[in-house]
Design a protein around this motif. Structure first.
Motif, mmCIF file in Angstrom:
data_model
loop_
_atom_site.group_PDB
_atom_site.id
_atom_site.type_symbol
_atom_site.label_atom_id
_atom_site.label_comp_id
_atom_site.label_asym_id
_atom_site.label_seq_id
_atom_site.Cartn_x
_atom_site.Cartn_y
_atom_site.Cartn_z
ATOM 1 N N LEU A 1 1.068 -1.212 -0.059
ATOM 2 C CA LEU A 1 -0.444 -0.238 0.027
ATOM 3 C C LEU A 1 0.722 0.825 -0.172
ATOM 4 C CD1 LEU A 1 -2.966 1.283 0.100
ATOM 5 C CD2 LEU A 1 -2.603 0.799 2.515
ATOM 6 N N SER A 2 1.380 1.959 -0.811
ATOM 7 C CA SER A 2 1.652 3.639 -1.042
ATOM 8 C C SER A 2 0.384 4.269 -0.692
ATOM 9 C CB SER A 2 2.230 3.577 -2.477
ATOM 10 O OG SER A 2 0.669 3.760 -3.767
ATOM 11 N N TYR A 3 1.489 5.670 0.170
ATOM 12 C CA TYR A 3 0.582 6.619 -0.045
ATOM 13 C C TYR A 3 0.115 7.403 -1.369
ATOM 14 C CZ TYR A 3 2.256 7.210 4.558
ATOM 15 O OH TYR A 3 2.318 6.355 5.956
ATOM 16 N N PRO A 4 -0.841 8.255 -1.236
ATOM 17 C CA PRO A 4 -1.581 8.936 -2.465
ATOM 18 C C PRO A 4 -0.588 10.687 -2.932
ATOM 19 C CG PRO A 4 -2.877 9.698 -0.881
ATOM 20 C CD PRO A 4 -1.814 8.397 0.352
ATOM 21 N N GLU A 5 -0.741 10.466 -4.098
ATOM 22 C CA GLU A 5 0.183 11.583 -4.515
ATOM 23 C C GLU A 5 0.098 12.828 -3.394
ATOM 24 O OE1 GLU A 5 2.470 11.615 -6.774
ATOM 25 O OE2 GLU A 5 2.541 9.760 -7.236
ATOM 26 N N PRO A 6 0.972 13.553 -2.943
ATOM 27 C CA PRO A 6 1.029 15.059 -2.195
ATOM 28 C C PRO A 6 0.242 16.033 -2.894
ATOM 29 C CG PRO A 6 3.813 14.690 -2.808
ATOM 30 C CD PRO A 6 2.825 12.967 -3.836
ATOM 31 N N ARG A 7 -0.956 16.340 -1.791
ATOM 32 C CA ARG A 7 -1.521 17.153 -2.403
ATOM 33 C C ARG A 7 -1.738 18.813 -2.260
ATOM 34 N NH1 ARG A 7 -7.666 15.824 -1.039
ATOM 35 N NH2 ARG A 7 -6.800 15.385 0.650
ATOM 36 N N TYR A 8 -0.624 18.625 -0.362
ATOM 37 C CA TYR A 8 0.072 20.034 -0.722
ATOM 38 C C TYR A 8 1.636 20.268 -0.907
ATOM 39 C CZ TYR A 8 1.565 23.860 2.675
ATOM 40 O OH TYR A 8 2.588 24.370 3.415
ATOM 41 N N LEU A 9 0.969 21.072 -1.354
ATOM 42 C CA LEU A 9 3.176 21.369 -2.007
ATOM 43 C C LEU A 9 3.878 22.421 -1.889
ATOM 44 C CD1 LEU A 9 2.026 20.689 -5.683
ATOM 45 C CD2 LEU A 9 3.054 18.838 -4.496
ATOM 46 N N GLY A 10 3.357 23.124 -0.632
ATOM 47 C CA GLY A 10 3.680 23.845 0.397
ATOM 48 C C GLY A 10 5.186 23.581 1.015
ATOM 49 N N GLU A 11 6.229 24.456 1.209
ATOM 50 C CA GLU A 11 7.232 24.370 2.435
ATOM 51 C C GLU A 11 7.164 23.782 3.463
ATOM 52 O OE1 GLU A 11 10.568 23.082 -0.073
ATOM 53 O OE2 GLU A 11 9.072 23.041 -0.704
ATOM 54 N N LYS A 12 6.216 25.061 4.394
ATOM 55 C CA LYS A 12 6.022 25.060 5.765
ATOM 56 C C LYS A 12 4.865 24.809 6.916
ATOM 57 C CE LYS A 12 9.412 28.901 5.334
ATOM 58 N NZ LYS A 12 9.743 30.182 6.056
ATOM 59 N N GLY A 13 3.850 24.115 5.950
ATOM 60 C CA GLY A 13 3.153 23.777 6.491
ATOM 61 C C GLY A 13 2.023 25.422 6.312
ATOM 62 N N GLU A 14 0.084 25.342 6.332
ATOM 63 C CA GLU A 14 -0.679 26.120 6.253
ATOM 64 C C GLU A 14 -1.183 26.002 8.339
ATOM 65 O OE1 GLU A 14 -3.055 25.685 3.541
ATOM 66 O OE2 GLU A 14 -2.005 25.901 2.368
ATOM 67 N N ILE A 15 -2.325 27.218 8.685
ATOM 68 C CA ILE A 15 -2.550 26.756 10.021
ATOM 69 C C ILE A 15 -4.083 27.224 9.185
ATOM 70 C CG2 ILE A 15 -3.626 28.471 12.112
ATOM 71 C CD1 ILE A 15 -1.046 29.871 12.110
ATOM 72 N N ASN A 16 -4.490 25.856 9.017
ATOM 73 C CA ASN A 16 -6.321 25.734 8.415
ATOM 74 C C ASN A 16 -6.423 25.012 9.074
ATOM 75 O OD1 ASN A 16 -4.571 23.470 7.857
ATOM 76 N ND2 ASN A 16 -4.727 23.410 5.797
ATOM 77 N N ALA A 17 -5.980 24.294 10.915
ATOM 78 C CA ALA A 17 -7.550 23.264 11.131
ATOM 79 C C ALA A 17 -8.865 23.481 11.793
ATOM 80 C CB ALA A 17 -6.449 22.743 12.448
ATOM 81 N N THR A 18 -9.252 22.955 11.492
ATOM 82 C CA THR A 18 -10.618 22.750 12.199
ATOM 83 C C THR A 18 -11.568 21.691 13.826
ATOM 84 O OG1 THR A 18 -11.426 22.757 9.932
ATOM 85 C CG2 THR A 18 -13.332 22.732 11.808
#
Length: 180
Positions: free
Chosen positions: A18-35
């Protein structure tokens, strides 16, 4: 792994990796986007038979999943046997006893019990006990289940073809709708 979910599961059982899906987030530092949703948040739906909390809707998760907490009153009926063509459904009992149908038999489940129903799998649930119960429902991918939850009681009262069409529009294929 291309192919239908059934072929994918078969390949995994046979030892395929089983492999990981292709990356969908391509940023370098992450985002503040939690709910965040506090435990004190009121349910989105309340009725005499219980309540439903929208923990994470398909819209909120960009279609990845939908997660709902369902609180059922004593002897609360649930849906009869049905299946989904596009989504899987998982059940995790939090409190009380929930009776789950796994396509073959009814099983009395208690806190910590889990049932996964793949796409196409027959299932149903109810609270047959004299006490309240609660569970988590997880749908993957996350379809727009909210309209279904909000309107199903009213549509069930209408019955007939209108109910059947409503169910099908919401990827819910009830055995009773296709019996002669």
């Amino acid at each position: 792994m291309p192919g239908t979910p059934h072929r994918r599961r078969a390949a995994l059982r046979e030892g395929a990796a089983l492999s990981y899906p292709e990356p969908r987030y391509l940023g370098e530092k992450g985002e503040i986007n939690a709910t965040y949703r506090p435990v004190s948040a009121p349910p989105e739906i309340s009725s005499a038979n219980g309540a439903t909390h929208y923990l994470a809707t398909g819209a909120q998760t960009d279609g990845e999943f939908g997660l709902y907490k369902v609180e059922m009153g004593p002897k609360a009926p649930g849906p009869s046997a049905h299946f989904h063509r596009a989504i899987s459904e998982s059940f995790y009992v939090l409190d009380g006893e929930v009776t789950l149908f796994d396509g073959e038999r009814w099983v009395t489940c208690r806190p910590g019990d889990f049932l996964y129903v793949p796409v196409g799998g027959l299932h149903a649930f109810r609270n047959a006990s004299p006490d309240p119960a609660s569970m988590l429902l997880l749908f993957t991918p996350g379809g727009p289940r909210e309209e279904y939850f909000e309107q199903v009681a009213e549509m069930a009262q209408r019955g007939g073809e209108e109910l059947k069409e409503f169910r099908i529009r919401h990827d819910s294929y009830f055995v009773e709708d296709f019996e002669d």
